[in-house]
Design a protein around this motif. Sequence first.
Motif, PDB file in Angstrom:
ATOM      1  N   VAL A  44      40.915  25.081   3.193  1.00 16.64           N
ATOM      2  CA  VAL A  44      41.500  25.594   1.963  1.00 16.64           C
ATOM      3  C   VAL A  44      40.339  25.973   1.040  1.00 16.64           C
ATOM      4  O   VAL A  44      39.538  25.126   0.671  1.00 16.64           O
ATOM      5  CB  VAL A  44      42.378  24.519   1.289  1.00 16.64           C
ATOM      6  N   PRO A  45      40.222  27.255   0.692  1.00 12.82           N
ATOM      7  CA  PRO A  45      39.089  27.648  -0.157  1.00 12.82           C
ATOM      8  C   PRO A  45      39.172  26.978  -1.525  1.00 12.82           C
ATOM      9  O   PRO A  45      40.262  26.821  -2.078  1.00 12.82           O
ATOM     10  CB  PRO A  45      39.241  29.165  -0.275  1.00 12.82           C
ATOM     11  N   PRO A  90      38.826  26.651  -5.436  1.00 13.97           N
ATOM     12  CA  PRO A  90      38.730  27.493  -6.626  1.00 13.97           C
ATOM     13  C   PRO A  90      37.576  27.085  -7.535  1.00 13.97           C
ATOM     14  O   PRO A  90      37.285  27.750  -8.521  1.00 13.97           O
ATOM     15  CB  PRO A  90      40.075  27.258  -7.331  1.00 13.97           C
ATOM     16  N   ARG A 101      32.430  28.124 -10.431  1.00 17.38           N
ATOM     17  CA  ARG A 101      32.742  27.550 -11.751  1.00 17.38           C
ATOM     18  C   ARG A 101      31.907  26.289 -11.978  1.00 17.38           C
ATOM     19  O   ARG A 101      31.390  25.708 -11.028  1.00 17.38           O
ATOM     20  CB  ARG A 101      34.222  27.187 -11.803  1.00 17.38           C
ATOM     21  N   PRO A 127      33.256  20.020 -12.741  1.00 12.56           N
ATOM     22  CA  PRO A 127      33.878  19.211 -13.800  1.00 12.56           C
ATOM     23  C   PRO A 127      32.991  18.004 -14.107  1.00 12.56           C
ATOM     24  O   PRO A 127      32.412  17.413 -13.202  1.00 12.56           O
ATOM     25  CB  PRO A 127      35.199  18.764 -13.175  1.00 12.56           C
ATOM     26  N   TYR A 184      34.589   7.826  -1.523  1.00 12.36           N
ATOM     27  CA  TYR A 184      35.968   8.191  -1.848  1.00 12.36           C
ATOM     28  C   TYR A 184      36.969   7.172  -1.305  1.00 12.36           C
ATOM     29  O   TYR A 184      37.027   6.915  -0.107  1.00 12.36           O
ATOM     30  CB  TYR A 184      36.228   9.585  -1.250  1.00 12.36           C
ATOM     31  N   ARG A 185      37.768   6.605  -2.173  1.00 14.96           N
ATOM     32  CA  ARG A 185      38.864   5.721  -1.785  1.00 14.96           C
ATOM     33  C   ARG A 185      38.395   4.650  -0.801  1.00 14.96           C
ATOM     34  O   ARG A 185      38.927   4.518   0.300  1.00 14.96           O
ATOM     35  CB  ARG A 185      39.990   6.540  -1.150  1.00 14.96           C
ATOM     36  N   LYS A 197      39.888   4.969  -6.445  1.00 12.63           N
ATOM     37  CA  LYS A 197      41.268   5.430  -6.565  1.00 12.63           C
ATOM     38  C   LYS A 197      41.404   6.909  -6.219  1.00 12.63           C
ATOM     39  O   LYS A 197      42.493   7.462  -6.223  1.00 12.63           O
ATOM     40  CB  LYS A 197      41.761   5.228  -8.002  1.00 12.63           C
ATOM     41  N   GLY A 208      37.897  12.456  -6.940  1.00 11.86           N
ATOM     42  CA  GLY A 208      38.179  13.352  -5.824  1.00 11.86           C
ATOM     43  C   GLY A 208      39.220  14.382  -6.195  1.00 11.86           C
ATOM     44  O   GLY A 208      39.104  15.558  -5.866  1.00 11.86           O
ATOM     45  N   LEU A 209      40.240  13.934  -6.911  1.00 11.07           N
ATOM     46  CA  LEU A 209      41.305  14.845  -7.336  1.00 11.07           C
ATOM     47  C   LEU A 209      40.748  15.903  -8.272  1.00 11.07           C
ATOM     48  O   LEU A 209      41.097  17.075  -8.187  1.00 11.07           O
ATOM     49  CB  LEU A 209      42.401  14.056  -8.055  1.00 11.07           C
ATOM     50  N   THR A 210      39.846  15.481  -9.170  1.00 10.98           N
ATOM     51  CA  THR A 210      39.232  16.419 -10.097  1.00 10.98           C
ATOM     52  C   THR A 210      38.416  17.470  -9.362  1.00 10.98           C
ATOM     53  O   THR A 210      38.267  18.590  -9.826  1.00 10.98           O
ATOM     54  CB  THR A 210      38.291  15.659 -11.056  1.00 10.98           C
ATOM     55  N   GLY A 245      39.086  18.478  -6.275  1.00 12.26           N
ATOM     56  CA  GLY A 245      39.866  19.157  -5.253  1.00 12.26           C
ATOM     57  C   GLY A 245      39.549  18.663  -3.847  1.00 12.26           C
ATOM     58  O   GLY A 245      39.635  19.419  -2.877  1.00 12.26           O
ATOM     59  N   VAL A 246      39.195  17.402  -3.740  1.00  8.39           N
ATOM     60  CA  VAL A 246      38.907  16.822  -2.426  1.00  8.39           C
ATOM     61  C   VAL A 246      40.224  16.538  -1.720  1.00  8.39           C
ATOM     62  O   VAL A 246      41.134  15.948  -2.287  1.00  8.39           O
ATOM     63  CB  VAL A 246      38.119  15.504  -2.577  1.00  8.39           C
ATOM     64  N   TYR A 247      40.348  16.984  -0.472  1.00  7.19           N
ATOM     65  CA  TYR A 247      41.552  16.665   0.290  1.00  7.19           C
ATOM     66  C   TYR A 247      41.221  16.184   1.692  1.00  7.19           C
ATOM     67  O   TYR A 247      42.085  15.719   2.418  1.00  7.19           O
ATOM     68  CB  TYR A 247      42.503  17.872   0.347  1.00  7.19           C
TER      69      TYR A 247
END
Lengths: 174, 143
Positions: free
Chosen positions: A31-32, A34, A38, A41, A102-103, A128, A132-134, A136-138
């Motif tokens: 998944v590219p 975004p 930029r 964060p 991560y986690r 938690k 990672g969410l910030t 975009g880690v999946y």
Amino acid sequence: MKRWRYGIPLAALVVLIGLLAYGLGLDPRHVPSPLVGRPLPALSLPVLGHPDPQARWHSAALLGKPFMLNVWASWCVSCREEHPLLVELSGDDRLPVYGLNYRDREADALAWLERWGDPYIASVHDPKGSAGLTLGVYAVPETFLIDAEGHVRYKHIGPLTRAVLEEHFVGALP
Amino acid sequence: MSVRWLCLAGLLVAGVVTAEAPLYFEDPEQHERYQGLLEELRCLVCQNQSLTDSPAPLAQDMRREVHRMIEAGYSNQQVVEFLASRYGDFVHYRPPLRAATLLLWFGPLLLLGAAAWAVVYVVRRHAGAAIDTDAVDDGNRPC
């Protein structure tokens, strides 16, 4: 004239097969991000294994020099694949390597580094997955290249390979 | 210890391991918004599932984040935009209608249209040929 009429459905079929074949070749796991292009964060996270639990690692403090942020975890099997490469890279001071654990449980993470080597200048602890969410880690491992201005230049999904390092990380440095 | 007890114990353990504390809202309207949003967002790990029922740990994180943002007063659009700014358009369970996704949305319809046109064309031609009675020689009909 008659042959031309038969050619149309055949051509349409060939085009359709071409499109489907191309689609099959794509990997939906990639998944590219975004975030590429930029600013990263701002992150302010506890440091793995630091004696002071209040100590924080600030991503903003790293402006001025490009660095690599590698997302890893002790439960991640593919991380072991790329780990020797990271250990090797840590000897090279063109590109500092920071880790984002991560986690993971701190004890497990530290034991894993003890066992397989610690290439990271510092690893931040994200038990938690909120950092990672910030970002975009999946999937784990994922690796970000951040430039001297703090912008995300590249995100690699999956274990690093020498080729990827050459082309997108070390090779992409000015 | 019978096998039955072991199976039951196993089921209980499995339930505990995969269960996540359900996320509640005081306000029923917020809860409805939450459920609606979960249906609109895709799990990036179990990519064919929405956040409603995906068991992946990432989905748990994303659900928690949606819950946190709703409680903090963000609008539905802001929640979706935040996740899309991190994970990209793919996080929309329904692909947004954009220039890039026009073919995705209307491609099947176009194909169906083309196929229907082809069928009509062929049937018309074929029907035309079958009803062409001028070429039949009626001279020797017995009745």
